[in-house]
Design a protein around this motif. Structure first.
Motif, PDB file in Angstrom:
ATOM      1  N   LYS A 171       0.827  -1.211   0.000  1.00  0.00           N
ATOM      2  CA  LYS A 171       0.000   0.000   0.000  1.00  0.00           C
ATOM      3  C   LYS A 171       0.861   1.260   0.000  1.00  0.00           C
ATOM      4  O   LYS A 171       0.596   2.219  -0.734  1.00  0.00           O
ATOM      5  CB  LYS A 171      -0.931   0.008   1.211  1.00  0.00           C
ATOM      6  CG  LYS A 171      -1.854   1.225   1.260  1.00  0.00           C
ATOM      7  CD  LYS A 171      -2.765   1.194   2.455  1.00  0.00           C
ATOM      8  CE  LYS A 171      -3.763   2.365   2.386  1.00  0.00           C
ATOM      9  NZ  LYS A 171      -3.142   3.692   2.245  1.00  0.00           N
ATOM     10  N   ASP A 175       0.966   4.101  -2.834  1.00  0.00           N
ATOM     11  CA  ASP A 175       0.629   5.485  -2.496  1.00  0.00           C
ATOM     12  C   ASP A 175       1.755   6.459  -2.827  1.00  0.00           C
ATOM     13  O   ASP A 175       1.506   7.614  -3.185  1.00  0.00           O
ATOM     14  CB  ASP A 175       0.291   5.593  -1.007  1.00  0.00           C
ATOM     15  CG  ASP A 175      -1.033   4.929  -0.638  1.00  0.00           C
ATOM     16  OD1 ASP A 175      -1.809   4.609  -1.559  1.00  0.00           O
ATOM     17  OD2 ASP A 175      -1.281   4.735   0.567  1.00  0.00           O
ATOM     18  N   ASP A 294      -6.903  -5.964  -3.648  1.00  0.00           N
ATOM     19  CA  ASP A 294      -6.924  -4.545  -3.304  1.00  0.00           C
ATOM     20  C   ASP A 294      -7.828  -4.315  -2.101  1.00  0.00           C
ATOM     21  O   ASP A 294      -8.768  -5.023  -1.894  1.00  0.00           O
ATOM     22  CB  ASP A 294      -7.415  -3.697  -4.479  1.00  0.00           C
ATOM     23  CG  ASP A 294      -6.433  -3.782  -5.651  1.00  0.00           C
ATOM     24  OD1 ASP A 294      -5.230  -3.779  -5.402  1.00  0.00           O
ATOM     25  OD2 ASP A 294      -6.921  -3.863  -6.798  1.00  0.00           O
TER      26      ASP A 294
END
Length: 294
Positions: A171, A175, A294
């Motif tokens: 993640k 990001d 996800d």
């Protein structure tokens, strides 16, 4: 045996509970919500409603069982900055279990490390606030409890892993656009497949002597750089070194990026006859499932 399991709807328990049931043990799982109760039932276990704040209920459940496998911990408190609060709750829980089992020679299996005599390793253990919980469990050995400590690898990986170290790193990489490590990235994390860890728990229940310290890592230590490079390759983003002074901001909510620890497993393998058979971490990453969830 009748085994009371906390955290029974969680990641590790998803392998531990079926392993115990398949071996003929009767499992009772703690559930604090309807969703958790449904998950525990789906694993084939009996449900006991309650939570970690109900110490009287936990003592009662422990007294009614032949063994307690304590897997529950408030992991959500870590990124929220309430790690110490979660440890305080956990400490109260294991003391409640120990008091209920004292003098019975019944089994209490908890998560933790004890000192090894290696100054560097012991310093790393003491730096983790959860080390106090491991010491508390160990102390009950002298009070007539068959205590067993299992050091669960910080990277426990499989298709069941939704919130562990690897999903968090993925993640962050998505990001930020880079797959990061700190410094030269040579600090190491032990790793083990969820199903191999589950089997170790069953063997621990059936074979481990009182006071045992077990290590559930199939791989004793993999460099964070190799992990970051593998993640970067799958996400098609660069793997880069993050300066130490920027690490807290880059890895927000993930204070473990510089952790450096290994878990030698030879003694555990010999003691239990445990042989991990499932894929290692890099092979599991290369399977691709972490990058489609996800």
């Amino acid at each position: 045996m009748r085994v009371f399991v906390t955290g029974a709807s969680g990641h590790i328990a998803s392998a531990v509970v079926p392993e115990l049931i398949e071996a003929g043990h009767e499992v009772v799982g703690l559930a604090r919500s309807d969703a958790s109760a449904a998950a525990v039932e789906a694993l084939g276990a009996e449900v006991r409603r309650g939570d970690l704040d109900d110490l009287d209920g936990l003592r009662e459940a422990a007294a009614d069982a032949d063994a307690v496998v304590h897997l529950a911990f408030n992991h959500d408190a870590i990124p929220a900055g309430r790690f110490a609060d979660a440890v305080a709750v956990d400490l109260a829980v294991v003391r409640a279990f120990g008091d209920a089992l004292a003098g019975t020679d019944k089994t209490l299996i908890g998560v933790g490390f004890t000192h090894t005599g290696d100054a560097r390793r012991d310093a790393a253990i003491d730096a983790n606030p959860r080390s106090a919980v491991g010491r508390a469990i160990k102390d009950f050995t002298e009070r007539g409890v068959r205590t067993v400590l299992v050091a669960i690898p910080p990277v426990t990986h499989s298709t069941r892993d939704r919130a562990g170290f690897i999903p968090m790193l993925i993640k962050i990489a998505r990001d930020t656009g880079v797959s990061g490590y700190v410094g030269d990235g040579t600090n190491r994390w032990p790793a083990g497949h969820t199903l191999d860890v589950g089997r170790l728990y069953r063997l621990a229940l059936e074979k481990a002597p009182a006071g045992s310290q077990l290590y559930a890592a199939a791989e004793e230590g993999i460099t964070v750089r190799e992990i970051a490079e593998t993640i970067g390759r799958h996400l098609d983003v660069p793997a880069v070194s993050i300066p130490a002074e920027q690490a807290a901001d880059h890895f927000t909510g993930f204070p473990f990026i510089t952790m450096d620890i290994t878990m030698p497993n030879a003694d555990t393998r010999r003691l239990l006859g445990w042989e991990p058979v499932h894929p290692g971490l890099i092979a599991d990453l290369d399977d691709g499932h972490y990058f489609t969830n996800d």
